[in-house]
Design a protein around this motif. Structure first.
Motif, PDB file in Angstrom:
ATOM      1  N   GLN A 189      -2.093   2.927   0.774  1.00  0.00           N
ATOM      2  CA  GLN A 189      -0.651   2.789   0.568  1.00  0.00           C
ATOM      3  C   GLN A 189      -0.063   3.923  -0.257  1.00  0.00           C
ATOM      4  O   GLN A 189       1.149   4.135  -0.243  1.00  0.00           O
ATOM      5  CB  GLN A 189      -0.346   1.456  -0.124  1.00  0.00           C
ATOM      6  CG  GLN A 189      -0.576   0.227   0.727  1.00  0.00           C
ATOM      7  CD  GLN A 189      -0.103  -1.017   0.015  1.00  0.00           C
ATOM      8  OE1 GLN A 189       1.087  -1.185  -0.276  1.00  0.00           O
ATOM      9  NE2 GLN A 189      -1.038  -1.907  -0.295  1.00  0.00           N
ATOM     10  N   HIS A 190      -0.907   4.640  -0.977  1.00  0.00           N
ATOM     11  CA  HIS A 190      -0.411   5.726  -1.823  1.00  0.00           C
ATOM     12  C   HIS A 190      -0.240   7.034  -1.064  1.00  0.00           C
ATOM     13  O   HIS A 190       0.177   8.040  -1.640  1.00  0.00           O
ATOM     14  CB  HIS A 190      -1.385   5.972  -2.984  1.00  0.00           C
ATOM     15  CG  HIS A 190      -2.720   6.476  -2.532  1.00  0.00           C
ATOM     16  ND1 HIS A 190      -3.575   5.728  -1.766  1.00  0.00           N
ATOM     17  CD2 HIS A 190      -3.354   7.661  -2.723  1.00  0.00           C
ATOM     18  CE1 HIS A 190      -4.673   6.417  -1.517  1.00  0.00           C
ATOM     19  NE2 HIS A 190      -4.564   7.607  -2.081  1.00  0.00           N
ATOM     20  N   SER A 191      -0.539   7.040   0.237  1.00  0.00           N
ATOM     21  CA  SER A 191      -0.441   8.277   1.007  1.00  0.00           C
ATOM     22  C   SER A 191       1.002   8.791   1.019  1.00  0.00           C
ATOM     23  O   SER A 191       1.959   8.019   0.904  1.00  0.00           O
ATOM     24  CB  SER A 191      -0.936   8.046   2.434  1.00  0.00           C
ATOM     25  OG  SER A 191      -1.087   9.281   3.111  1.00  0.00           O
ATOM     26  N   TYR A 192       1.159  10.093   1.183  1.00  0.00           N
ATOM     27  CA  TYR A 192       2.468  10.730   1.069  1.00  0.00           C
ATOM     28  C   TYR A 192       2.625  11.787   2.155  1.00  0.00           C
ATOM     29  O   TYR A 192       1.650  12.194   2.796  1.00  0.00           O
ATOM     30  CB  TYR A 192       2.622  11.367  -0.319  1.00  0.00           C
ATOM     31  CG  TYR A 192       1.474  12.279  -0.690  1.00  0.00           C
ATOM     32  CD1 TYR A 192       1.481  13.632  -0.356  1.00  0.00           C
ATOM     33  CD2 TYR A 192       0.352  11.784  -1.375  1.00  0.00           C
ATOM     34  CE1 TYR A 192       0.422  14.461  -0.695  1.00  0.00           C
ATOM     35  CE2 TYR A 192      -0.711  12.614  -1.707  1.00  0.00           C
ATOM     36  CZ  TYR A 192      -0.673  13.942  -1.364  1.00  0.00           C
ATOM     37  OH  TYR A 192      -1.722  14.762  -1.694  1.00  0.00           O
ATOM     38  N   ASP A 193       3.863  12.229   2.375  1.00  0.00           N
ATOM     39  CA  ASP A 193       4.109  13.284   3.355  1.00  0.00           C
ATOM     40  C   ASP A 193       3.311  14.533   2.959  1.00  0.00           C
ATOM     41  O   ASP A 193       3.370  14.974   1.817  1.00  0.00           O
ATOM     42  CB  ASP A 193       5.604  13.633   3.405  1.00  0.00           C
ATOM     43  CG  ASP A 193       6.439  12.545   4.053  1.00  0.00           C
ATOM     44  OD1 ASP A 193       5.858  11.688   4.740  1.00  0.00           O
ATOM     45  OD2 ASP A 193       7.672  12.547   3.857  1.00  0.00           O
ATOM     46  N   GLY A 194       2.577  15.068   3.903  1.00  0.00           N
ATOM     47  CA  GLY A 194       1.789  16.253   3.615  1.00  0.00           C
ATOM     48  C   GLY A 194       0.420  15.970   3.040  1.00  0.00           C
ATOM     49  O   GLY A 194      -0.329  16.899   2.717  1.00  0.00           O
TER      50      GLY A 194
END
Length: 227
Positions: A189-194
């Protein structure tokens, strides 16, 4: 080169804990007057120890942390993890499909690892091969390669015969420095753009979003030469 060992990071790879940690940090920092989102914390600091995060924030923002800050953070995070931790989707099905020896190499303490692994029914799938970086070998945490080198030594396996699954830039850097084959993971859930690009830039040979993809990658890596 055939693979002989799989080493897993834990937080953000096996259990969805990085987002909980980031939310706790964001809340406590706000109390000190420092506004930062949980997403930014996850992007910048995932994979680092709490001590290192405090060092960086002190240097960058001049924050003066109260003497009891680290203890308050630890207690609150342990409470939130015990109440909210969930496994990453598909983790048990993935493990069922893997035949190679495996271990966990984490920057978390062994106490915290037990907090997140027991309720998600993962503790018994790895113990006793659960290595906390600050409690084994040289006791240097990631991004130093030491915990991954330690894991390889326990199984008498060369790093180039070892595949690592990591979700953080700092963790990928540690595994690359150890000489392991590295797969990046962006399914927490902590994934981010890039996120995937950042992991590739740090040295991940490929990046996956679902744990169901990992057994196929392990098989393919056994037949691929490192780039």
């Amino acid at each position: 080169m055939a693979l002989s060992l799989i080493l897993f990071d834990c937080d953000g790879v096996l259990v969805d804990s990085e987002i909980i940690s980031a939310k706790v940090d964001a809340s406590l920092l706000k109390e000190l007057g420092y506004e930062i989102s949980a997403n930014e914390i996850a992007e910048r600091f995932a994979g680092l120890t709490q001590d290192r995060i405090l060092e960086l924030l002190t240097a960058e923002a001049g924050i003066r942390f109260p003497e009891d800050y680290a203890e308050r953070q630890r207690v609150e995070l342990d409470r939130r993890l015990a109440a909210e931790i969930t496994p990453i989707a598909g983790v048990h099905e993935m493990l069922d499909r893997l035949d190679l020896p495996r271990a966990i190499c984490s920057n978390s303490s062994s106490e915290r690892l037990k907090i997140v692994l027991e309720p998600t029914k993962l503790w018994d799938r790895f113990r006793p091969y659960v290595y906390a970086s600050r409690e084994v070998g040289t006791k240097r945490p990631k991004p130093a390669p030491d915990v991954y080198l330690y894991g390889c030594r326990q199984f008498e396996t060369a790093p180039r015969e070892t595949i690592v699954l990591e979700d953080s830039v700092h963790g990928v850097a540690a595994a690359v420095a150890a000489g392991c084959r590295v797969v990046g993971f962006t399914g927490g859930q902590h994934s981010y753009d890039g996120h995937g690009h950042a992991l590739a830039e740090a040295g991940a040979e490929t990046v996956i979003r679902r744990l169901s993809e990992f057994p196929g990658v392990v098989e393919a890596f056994s037949n691929w030469e490192a780039a």
